[in-house]
Design a protein around this motif. Structure first.
Motif, PDB file in Angstrom:
ATOM      1  N   ASN A  96      16.543  55.847  55.540  1.00  0.00           N
ATOM      2  CA  ASN A  96      16.967  55.469  56.878  1.00  0.00           C
ATOM      3  C   ASN A  96      15.853  55.556  57.916  1.00  0.00           C
ATOM      4  OD1 ASN A  96      19.140  54.493  58.406  1.00  0.00           O
ATOM      5  ND2 ASN A  96      19.486  56.500  59.319  1.00  0.00           N
ATOM      6  N   GLY A 117      19.208  49.393  52.786  1.00  0.00           N
ATOM      7  CA  GLY A 117      19.675  50.618  52.152  1.00  0.00           C
ATOM      8  C   GLY A 117      20.394  50.387  50.842  1.00  0.00           C
ATOM      9  N   GLY A 241      15.048  60.776  55.523  1.00  0.00           N
ATOM     10  CA  GLY A 241      16.396  60.361  55.157  1.00  0.00           C
ATOM     11  C   GLY A 241      16.607  60.385  53.660  1.00  0.00           C
ATOM     12  N   SER A 243      18.624  58.177  50.278  1.00  0.00           N
ATOM     13  CA  SER A 243      19.175  56.896  49.829  1.00  0.00           C
ATOM     14  C   SER A 243      20.064  57.196  48.624  1.00  0.00           C
ATOM     15  CB  SER A 243      18.043  55.936  49.450  1.00  0.00           C
ATOM     16  OG  SER A 243      18.549  54.690  49.059  1.00  0.00           O
ATOM     17  N   GLU A 267      22.682  59.499  58.392  1.00  0.00           N
ATOM     18  CA  GLU A 267      23.759  58.520  58.515  1.00  0.00           C
ATOM     19  C   GLU A 267      25.135  59.163  58.643  1.00  0.00           C
ATOM     20  OE1 GLU A 267      22.765  54.412  56.655  1.00  0.00           O
ATOM     21  OE2 GLU A 267      22.292  55.899  55.114  1.00  0.00           O
TER      22      GLU A 267
END
Length: 330
Positions: A96, A117, A241, A243, A267
């Protein structure tokens, strides 16, 4: 890694002869040598070369403490990384905040990078979540009553499985009717079973892996979905981030997602579909579960609504397929 590169160079002409010359080539960094194979093909056919980044090699080695910055492997793969980012026509990244690494640290131009993503097949999830009959009887009976918190994944310490069990111990001491169900596999399974026995936990179920198409049934029947991604002593591992398909599924499930992370710009937070708790701190997770437990039905439902909308708008197959086509061909 080298064998993969050799096989690509050996068979790409055969594949092109059978199916036609490629229009564009994408090299995905399962490992960096995949980039070199893709670059070779791009130059041979005079086509666009896309470098897809799933993990930031060798940064991930350094951040996790596996290797030192001056390690020969780090220097080698670091050189490949810089060369590829310079010569790629476009770069796709899935983390992200990967732009912070690519642009801010390595100086890659922002107009060269594109965030795509992990894709989520929302229609398939919605179909599968209705198949309650697929749940193993032991799980079905366990979740038939009570406040259900679920975990699906690897039984590893960094996944927070002991943090979750310790949180359950705290919640049981508060006489809250909270249940935790774990489905998955991993090296900590025996340790988890021992923890339950030693602490006389009454509301925990440790189960084996279940088929992927059954996961939507379980997490859609849950009040809370639990995730934990943090490496003790190495906060920087997930600074750009994560994934993870699991996070997408949790957010889309309709449950409130509780996520153990050192960072609050993830997220889960940004979607409004869940709450972040302090990793490796069971008391904080217990408090967050209790917070959700005492919410009204409508308050909990809103977390699920926000999470589903976020995934539909940012991770659905249809949305990402359109983005991919634009990156590849426009």
């Amino acid at each position: 890694m080298i064998s993969f590169l050799i096989k690509v160079l050996r068979y790409e002409a055969i594949i092109a002869k059978k199916y036609g010359n490629p229009d564009v080539v994408t090299g995905c960094s399962v490992h960096p040598l995949a980039w070199l194979a893709a670059y070779h093909i791009a130059k041979k056919y005079n086509i666009r070369f896309i470098a897809e980044v799933r993990d930031f090699w060798p940064q991930i080695w350094i951040a996790s403490g596996i290797k030192k910055p001056n390690d020969p492997m780090v220097l080698f793969f670091g050189a490949i990384q810089k060369w590829v980012y310079k010569h790629a026509d476009r770069i796709i990244y899935s983390l992200n905040h990967g732009d912070r690494y690519l642009c801010d640290e390595l100086g890659v131009p922002k107009n060269k990078i594109f965030l795509i993503g992990q894709p989520m097949d929302c229609k398939r999830f919605d179909t599968n979540k209705e198949k309650l009959y697929l749940l193993p009887p032991q799980i079905y009976n366990f979740i038939s009553n009570g406040f259900i918190c679920s975990f699906a994944g690897y039984y590893m310490a960094y996944e927070g499985v002991y943090v979750m069990l310790e949180a359950l111990r705290i919640l049981e001491s508060r006489d809250l009717p909270v249940k935790m169900v774990f489905v998955g596999s991993g090296q900590e399974k025996e340790g988890m079973l021992n923890y339950i026995k030693e602490n006389k936990l009454q509301n925990a179920l440790i189960y084996d892996r279940i088929p992927k198409e059954v996961i939507p049934v379980l997490i859609s029947c849950s009040d809370v979905c639990m995730a934990h991604l943090a490496v003790q002593g190495h906060k920087e591992v997930y600074q750009y981030g994560v994934s993870k398909n699991k996070i997408n599924e949790y957010l889309y499930s309709g449950a409130c997602t509780l996520y153990g992370s050192f960072y609050h710009d993830d997220e889960v937070s940004e979607s409004g579909g869940g709450i972040v708790f302090e990793p490796y701190k069971a008391s904080d997770l217990a408090d967050k579960i209790e917070q959700v437990y005492y919410m009204t039905e409508e308050e909990r439902r809103q977390y699920g609504i926000r999470g589903r909308e976020y995934i539909k708008n940012n991770h659905s197959v249809e949305i990402l397929a359109d983005k991919m086509l634009k990156v590849l061909f426009q």
